[in-house]
Design a protein around this motif. Structure first.
Motif, short mmCIF file in Angstrom:
data_model
loop_
_atom_site.label_atom_id
_atom_site.label_comp_id
_atom_site.label_asym_id
_atom_site.label_seq_id
_atom_site.Cartn_x
_atom_site.Cartn_y
_atom_site.Cartn_z
N ALA A 173 -8.44 -32.87 -10.50
CA ALA A 173 -7.31 -32.37 -11.28
C ALA A 173 -7.64 -32.41 -12.77
CB ALA A 173 -6.06 -33.18 -10.99
N TYR A 174 -8.27 -33.50 -13.20
CA TYR A 174 -8.64 -33.63 -14.62
C TYR A 174 -9.64 -32.54 -15.02
CZ TYR A 174 -11.27 -35.34 -18.64
OH TYR A 174 -11.91 -35.43 -19.85
N LEU B 139 -10.04 -29.58 -13.63
CA LEU B 139 -9.37 -28.28 -13.63
C LEU B 139 -8.51 -28.10 -14.88
CD1 LEU B 139 -8.33 -27.98 -9.88
CD2 LEU B 139 -10.17 -26.76 -11.05
N VAL B 140 -7.78 -29.13 -15.27
CA VAL B 140 -6.95 -29.04 -16.47
C VAL B 140 -7.82 -28.86 -17.71
CG1 VAL B 140 -5.38 -30.33 -17.98
CG2 VAL B 140 -5.02 -30.34 -15.50
N ARG B 141 -8.91 -29.61 -17.79
CA ARG B 141 -9.83 -29.47 -18.92
C ARG B 141 -10.42 -28.06 -18.97
NH1 ARG B 141 -15.22 -33.02 -18.92
NH2 ARG B 141 -15.57 -31.60 -17.17
N HIS B 142 -10.73 -27.51 -17.80
CA HIS B 142 -11.28 -26.16 -17.72
C HIS B 142 -10.29 -25.14 -18.29
CE1 HIS B 142 -11.86 -22.31 -15.54
NE2 HIS B 142 -13.12 -22.52 -15.82
N GLU B 143 -9.02 -25.26 -17.88
CA GLU B 143 -8.00 -24.31 -18.36
C GLU B 143 -7.80 -24.43 -19.86
OE1 GLU B 143 -6.78 -22.07 -16.02
OE2 GLU B 143 -8.40 -23.10 -14.98
N LEU B 144 -7.79 -25.66 -20.37
CA LEU B 144 -7.62 -25.86 -21.81
C LEU B 144 -8.78 -25.26 -22.59
CD1 LEU B 144 -6.23 -29.53 -21.92
CD2 LEU B 144 -4.97 -27.39 -22.31
N ARG B 145 -9.96 -25.38 -22.06
CA ARG B 145 -11.13 -24.79 -22.73
C ARG B 145 -11.05 -23.27 -22.74
NH1 ARG B 145 -16.29 -28.46 -20.62
NH2 ARG B 145 -15.89 -30.26 -21.96
N LEU B 146 -10.55 -22.68 -21.66
CA LEU B 146 -10.38 -21.23 -21.64
C LEU B 146 -9.38 -20.78 -22.69
CD1 LEU B 146 -10.37 -20.23 -17.85
CD2 LEU B 146 -12.20 -19.94 -19.51
N THR C 23 -22.92 -30.20 -12.46
CA THR C 23 -22.15 -29.07 -11.95
C THR C 23 -20.70 -29.15 -12.45
OG1 THR C 23 -21.45 -30.25 -9.94
CG2 THR C 23 -23.56 -29.08 -9.87
N PHE C 24 -19.92 -28.14 -12.08
CA PHE C 24 -18.53 -28.06 -12.52
C PHE C 24 -17.75 -29.33 -12.17
CE2 PHE C 24 -14.09 -26.69 -11.75
CZ PHE C 24 -13.79 -26.22 -13.02
N LEU C 25 -18.02 -29.90 -11.03
CA LEU C 25 -17.31 -31.11 -10.59
C LEU C 25 -18.09 -32.39 -10.88
CD1 LEU C 25 -15.78 -29.90 -7.20
CD2 LEU C 25 -14.64 -30.11 -9.43
N GLY C 26 -19.17 -32.28 -11.67
CA GLY C 26 -19.85 -33.48 -12.14
C GLY C 26 -21.03 -33.95 -11.33
N ARG C 27 -21.46 -33.18 -10.34
CA ARG C 27 -22.62 -33.59 -9.55
C ARG C 27 -23.90 -33.38 -10.37
NH1 ARG C 27 -22.93 -31.45 -3.53
NH2 ARG C 27 -21.02 -32.71 -3.54
N ARG C 28 -24.79 -34.35 -10.33
CA ARG C 28 -26.01 -34.32 -11.14
C ARG C 28 -27.18 -33.72 -10.38
NH1 ARG C 28 -28.33 -38.09 -15.36
NH2 ARG C 28 -30.60 -37.88 -15.21
#
Length: 208
Positions: free
Chosen positions: A4-5, A7-14, A160-165
């Motif tokens: 959720a964090y 996704l919210v950060r992604h929308e704010l960046r857009l 990655t988008f969800l933080g996988r290294r």
């Protein structure tokens, strides 16, 4: 909670990218040389946005007798248009950046890979329209194509988008002016290559 964090950060960046696009500002250049990659996708993006707009108007007519449903669908349709235009705006205001020590490869708000220049072993102009996933490789395609290929002497970390290294040793990405980017990188890398080639050979014992 983590998802959720993100996704919210992604929308704010857009949304931030939309504001920067309107203001004609660039994110994260920091005095480096910028290389855009969004030129080729503009027509497609605005074509999709136009289709979404037509759908919004059509649904408004079809649902005019159902105000509650109409309002819900309208919110989703407007959000879709903002999202599509926001992705393009993020691609425009977040270009690739070549600084003194780091090459920053980006794709909207989804990819932001920082590669120390001294880890770049080779760079070449290479057009690819098909890509197969492989361990240690990253394809940052725009419009299903990449135009520049980097091979690294040492791996760099990509999240990655969800933080996988992932550890990356080869990167393919697109630049609108790929020739200029490759030439500039070659010029940056040339002094280091010359220094290595011109270094004196270690002294060897001569036969007695």
């Amino acid at each position: 909670m983590r998802t959720a964090y993100v996704l919210v950060r992604h929308e704010l960046r857009l949304l931030t990218s939309l504001a920067m696009w309107v203001a004609r500002r660039t994110h994260g250049a920091d005095g480096g040389r910028v290389f855009g990659y969004a030129r080729g996708q503009g027509a497609v993006v605005f074509g999709i946005a136009f289709v979404c707009l037509v759908e919004t108007l059509t649904m408004s007519v079809l649902l005019r007798d159902y105000p509650a449903v109409h309002q819900g669908v309208l919110v989703l349709d407007v959000y879709t248009i903002v999202f599509v235009v926001g992705v393009h705006a993020a691609s425009v205001v977040r270009p690739h950046v070549l600084g003194a020590d780091v090459l920053r490869i980006r794709r909207a708000v989804h990819v932001d890979l920082r590669i120390p220049v001294d880890r770049i072993a080779s760079v070449r102009r290479e057009l690819r329209t098909t890509h197969t996933r492989a361990p240690g490789e990253l394809d940052v395609a725009v419009g299903a194509r990449t135009t520049v290929t980097l091979e690294l002497a040492e791996p760099v970390a990509h999240f990655t988008f969800l933080g996988r290294r992932h550890e990356i040793r080869l990167v393919r990405f697109h630049a609108d002016d790929a020739d200029s980017l490759v030439q500039t990188l070659v010029q940056v890398l040339a002094p280091a290559v010359t220094q290595v080639r011109s270094a004196p050979w270690p002294m060897q014992d001569r036969p007695g």
